[in-house]
Design an enzyme around this catalytic site. Structure first.
Site, short mmCIF file in Angstrom:
data_model
loop_
_atom_site.label_atom_id
_atom_site.label_comp_id
_atom_site.label_asym_id
_atom_site.label_seq_id
_atom_site.Cartn_x
_atom_site.Cartn_y
_atom_site.Cartn_z
N ALA A 1 26.95 105.32 18.70
CA ALA A 1 27.13 106.65 18.23
C ALA A 1 28.39 107.08 18.24
CB ALA A 1 26.67 107.72 20.05
N ILE B 1 34.45 91.22 13.53
CA ILE B 1 35.97 90.30 12.91
C ILE B 1 36.69 89.45 13.84
CG2 ILE B 1 38.32 91.09 11.62
CD1 ILE B 1 35.80 91.65 9.76
N TYR C 1 29.36 103.23 22.29
CA TYR C 1 29.44 102.81 20.64
C TYR C 1 29.52 102.92 19.39
CZ TYR C 1 32.43 99.42 18.05
OH TYR C 1 32.74 99.02 16.19
N LYS D 1 30.71 105.38 16.40
CA LYS D 1 30.75 105.35 15.61
C LYS D 1 29.85 106.00 13.95
CE LYS D 1 33.75 102.16 16.27
NZ LYS D 1 35.64 102.84 15.81
N ALA E 1 47.24 99.58 16.55
CA ALA E 1 48.06 98.34 16.30
C ALA E 1 48.48 97.03 16.51
CB ALA E 1 49.20 99.13 15.06
N SER E 2 49.04 97.34 18.29
CA SER E 2 49.07 95.91 19.00
C SER E 2 48.75 94.70 18.71
CB SER E 2 49.02 96.71 20.03
OG SER E 2 48.07 96.54 20.72
P1 NAP Z 1 40.92 95.39 19.81
O1 NAP Z 1 41.12 94.12 19.36
O2 NAP Z 1 40.27 95.39 21.38
O3 NAP Z 1 42.55 96.03 19.95
C1 NAP Z 1 41.87 97.79 19.57
C2 NAP Z 1 43.37 98.24 19.77
O4 NAP Z 1 42.95 99.81 20.14
C3 NAP Z 1 44.37 98.03 20.61
O5 NAP Z 1 46.18 97.65 20.07
C4 NAP Z 1 44.67 98.63 21.72
O6 NAP Z 1 45.55 99.16 22.49
C5 NAP Z 1 44.25 99.79 21.22
N1 NAP Z 1 43.63 100.79 22.27
C6 NAP Z 1 42.52 101.01 22.99
N2 NAP Z 1 42.70 102.65 23.37
C7 NAP Z 1 43.61 102.94 22.51
C8 NAP Z 1 43.46 104.32 22.91
N3 NAP Z 1 43.06 105.33 23.92
N4 NAP Z 1 44.79 104.64 22.23
C9 NAP Z 1 45.20 103.80 21.82
N5 NAP Z 1 45.16 102.58 21.46
C10 NAP Z 1 44.37 102.05 22.05
O7 NAP Z 1 39.69 96.07 18.79
P2 NAP Z 1 39.56 95.81 17.47
O8 NAP Z 1 38.34 94.70 17.58
O9 NAP Z 1 41.02 95.08 17.02
O10 NAP Z 1 39.12 96.96 17.26
C11 NAP Z 1 39.10 98.15 16.39
C12 NAP Z 1 38.87 98.80 16.07
O11 NAP Z 1 37.93 98.45 14.98
C13 NAP Z 1 38.31 100.03 16.82
O12 NAP Z 1 37.60 100.98 16.42
C14 NAP Z 1 36.54 98.93 16.52
O13 NAP Z 1 35.84 99.64 17.16
C15 NAP Z 1 36.54 98.82 15.63
N6 NAP Z 1 35.40 97.47 15.17
C16 NAP Z 1 35.62 96.00 15.09
C17 NAP Z 1 35.02 95.22 14.78
C18 NAP Z 1 35.28 93.86 15.57
O14 NAP Z 1 34.33 93.28 14.88
N7 NAP Z 1 36.92 93.60 16.11
C19 NAP Z 1 33.58 96.02 14.45
C20 NAP Z 1 33.41 96.96 13.79
C21 NAP Z 1 34.40 98.09 14.25
P3 NAP Z 1 45.90 99.32 23.97
O15 NAP Z 1 44.96 98.70 24.76
O16 NAP Z 1 47.29 99.22 24.72
O17 NAP Z 1 45.96 100.91 24.13
#
Ligand code: NAP
Length: 259
Positions: free
Chosen positions: A159, A190, A157, A161, A15-16
């Protein structure tokens, strides 16, 4: 109009920043008590302060979602802090892009651990709390990548998801014993910090492939999660909502060029 979730206790992992921050913001704006979790303390604290300055009731805890003791501590601490637990949004995930030819097997294990094992840990840790409450809601953040589409560099990734969705079906059955639903949002592309790290060429190519002609916003995922967490979604379990601006619809490049 959905029944208010004001004062409900909600955990959002990852959530950061990015989608997790967007989910936390949507729930906080509805008056929920939100526990934000991620590993990096500085970003987590800054995001929590930002949401509280906007009128939210938020707290944060550092947590590594791939580690059982860390997840258990997050969940137990949230229940103690907020007087119970109502919703778990298991969102944290990583998407390093590495083709198989150069992927070290340890990278595969790491992605599975952070993206897939974490779903199991986050759900397992809620069981005593949802059993006590007599109800609960779990929302996973999966992806279109894996269950619906492929992209070079994302075998692990994809696999992980798709694996989340396999997990979700049986988890939904087991959690029904605690009157708890388990569903997933499947985002397309996103606009997040993580996505922009993939480079402008990637972003431009994705916008061109989306019928709605823009990247999704984090609130688009937050609103879908809010619905799945609502009282009104209580008869929906083991299901998914694709939120992708239509990206998975076109049958061909020509089909999208023609709209
Ligand atoms: P992001 O901007 O990279 O943010 C990822 C977040 O997860 C950060 O808060 C990060 O903080 C935290 N995180 C990473 N590893 C962690 C761990 N081991 N334990 C706890 N927290 C952790 O990623 P996002 O794009 O928002 O993606 C979030 C989710 O949406 C993911 O599951 C991703 O697969 C999914 N998703 C994203 C998209 C897209 O287009 N953005 C599309 C499909 C699915 P820290 O690194 O400080 O821990």
């Amino acid at each position: 109009m959905l029944t208010s979730i004001k004062d409900r206790s909600v955990i959002v992992t990852g959530a950061s920043k990015g989608i997790g921050k967007g989910i936390a913001k949507v729930f906080a704006a509805q008056g929920a008590k939100v526990m934000l979790a991620a590993r990096g303390e500085a970003d987590l604290k800054a995001t929590t302060d930002e949401l509280n300055a906007a009128g939210g009731t938020c707290e944060c805890r550092t947590c590594d979602v791939s580690d059982w003791e860390s997840v258990q501590a997050l969940v137990n601490d949230t229940a103690e802090t907020f007087g119970g637990l109502d919703v778990m949004c298991a969102n944290a995930g990583i998407f390093p892009q590495t083709k198989m030819v150069s992927m070290d097997p340890s990278e595969w294990d790491h992605v599975m651990s952070v993206n897939l094992k974490s779903a199991f840990l986050c759900v397992k840790a809620t069981i005593p709390h949802f059993e006590k409450a007599g109800k609960g809601r779990i929302v996973l953040t999966s992806s279109i990548t894996g269950p619906m589409t492929g992209f070079p560099g994302w075998t692990h990734y994809g696999a992980s998801k798709a694996g989340q969705l396999g997990f979700l079906k049986t988890a939904a059955m087991e959690m029904s014993r605690y009157n708890t639903t388990v569903n997933a949002v499947m985002p397309g592309n996103i606009a997040t910090e993580g996505l922009h790290d993939l480079g402008q060429d990637y972003v431009d190519a994705m916008i061109a492939a989306i019928p709605i002609k823009r990247l999704g916003e984090v609130a688009d995922i937050g609103n879908a999660a809010l619905f799945l967490a609502s009282d009104e979604a209580g008869f929906i379990t083991g299901q998914t909502i694709v939120v992708d601006g239509g990206q998975t619809i076109p049958e061909s490049v020509e089909a999208i060029a023609d709209i």
